[in-house]
Design a protein around this motif. Sequence first.
Motif, PDB file in Angstrom:
ATOM      1  N   MET A  41       0.810  -1.224   0.000  1.00  0.00           N
ATOM      2  CA  MET A  41       0.000   0.000   0.000  1.00  0.00           C
ATOM      3  C   MET A  41       0.838   1.267   0.000  1.00  0.00           C
ATOM      4  O   MET A  41       0.482   2.253  -0.632  1.00  0.00           O
ATOM      5  CB  MET A  41      -0.923   0.017   1.220  1.00  0.00           C
ATOM      6  CG  MET A  41      -2.002  -1.031   1.186  1.00  0.00           C
ATOM      7  SD  MET A  41      -3.043  -0.977   2.639  1.00  0.00           S
ATOM      8  CE  MET A  41      -3.908   0.542   2.366  1.00  0.00           C
ATOM      9  N   ALA A  42       1.967   1.258   0.725  1.00  0.00           N
ATOM     10  CA  ALA A  42       2.711   2.491   0.948  1.00  0.00           C
ATOM     11  C   ALA A  42       4.128   2.476   0.391  1.00  0.00           C
ATOM     12  O   ALA A  42       4.860   3.453   0.556  1.00  0.00           O
ATOM     13  CB  ALA A  42       2.767   2.785   2.445  1.00  0.00           C
ATOM     14  N   GLY A  43       4.540   1.383  -0.238  1.00  0.00           N
ATOM     15  CA  GLY A  43       5.904   1.310  -0.759  1.00  0.00           C
ATOM     16  C   GLY A  43       6.896   0.789   0.273  1.00  0.00           C
ATOM     17  O   GLY A  43       8.009   0.413  -0.059  1.00  0.00           O
ATOM     18  N   ARG A  44       6.514   0.780   1.529  1.00  0.00           N
ATOM     19  CA  ARG A  44       7.296   0.181   2.624  1.00  0.00           C
ATOM     20  C   ARG A  44       6.347  -0.048   3.784  1.00  0.00           C
ATOM     21  O   ARG A  44       5.276   0.562   3.859  1.00  0.00           O
ATOM     22  CB  ARG A  44       8.462   1.076   3.049  1.00  0.00           C
ATOM     23  CG  ARG A  44       8.053   2.374   3.703  1.00  0.00           C
ATOM     24  CD  ARG A  44       9.292   3.211   4.066  1.00  0.00           C
ATOM     25  NE  ARG A  44       8.925   4.490   4.622  1.00  0.00           N
ATOM     26  CZ  ARG A  44       8.811   4.751   5.921  1.00  0.00           C
ATOM     27  NH1 ARG A  44       9.064   3.804   6.794  1.00  0.00           N
ATOM     28  NH2 ARG A  44       8.469   5.929   6.349  1.00  0.00           N
ATOM     29  N   ASP A  45       6.728  -0.951   4.662  1.00  0.00           N
ATOM     30  CA  ASP A  45       5.899  -1.205   5.840  1.00  0.00           C
ATOM     31  C   ASP A  45       5.962   0.005   6.767  1.00  0.00           C
ATOM     32  O   ASP A  45       7.038   0.534   7.047  1.00  0.00           O
ATOM     33  CB  ASP A  45       6.382  -2.442   6.592  1.00  0.00           C
ATOM     34  CG  ASP A  45       6.126  -3.722   5.808  1.00  0.00           C
ATOM     35  OD1 ASP A  45       5.235  -3.725   4.948  1.00  0.00           O
ATOM     36  OD2 ASP A  45       6.826  -4.706   6.079  1.00  0.00           O
ATOM     37  N   ILE A  46       4.810   0.469   7.225  1.00  0.00           N
ATOM     38  CA  ILE A  46       4.732   1.617   8.129  1.00  0.00           C
ATOM     39  C   ILE A  46       4.086   1.167   9.427  1.00  0.00           C
ATOM     40  O   ILE A  46       3.022   0.536   9.409  1.00  0.00           O
ATOM     41  CB  ILE A  46       3.942   2.780   7.498  1.00  0.00           C
ATOM     42  CG1 ILE A  46       4.685   3.273   6.253  1.00  0.00           C
ATOM     43  CG2 ILE A  46       3.731   3.912   8.508  1.00  0.00           C
ATOM     44  CD1 ILE A  46       4.000   4.381   5.508  1.00  0.00           C
TER      45      ILE A  46
END
Length: 72
Positions: A41-46
């Motif tokens: 979803m965001a390009g990296r885990d947040i």
Amino acid sequence: MLDEMNLARVEHYFSDVLSVMESRRWENGKIVSSKLLSKEMAGRDIYLPANVYIIGTVNMDETTHPFSKKKY
């Protein structure tokens, strides 16, 4: 800061964040939680940082929704 959080039902629009907050636990001397947003979803885990606090205001009248006891 969220203003007038209970003009709509908090558990509907804020459910993903509340779930992550409820997943917080101590691990190796640190507070950890599940992902807020995934890499897809965001390009990296947040993740929700341990030093983030959610503060909001509520009004209590006939136009608002009461909080469920779980949200206190």
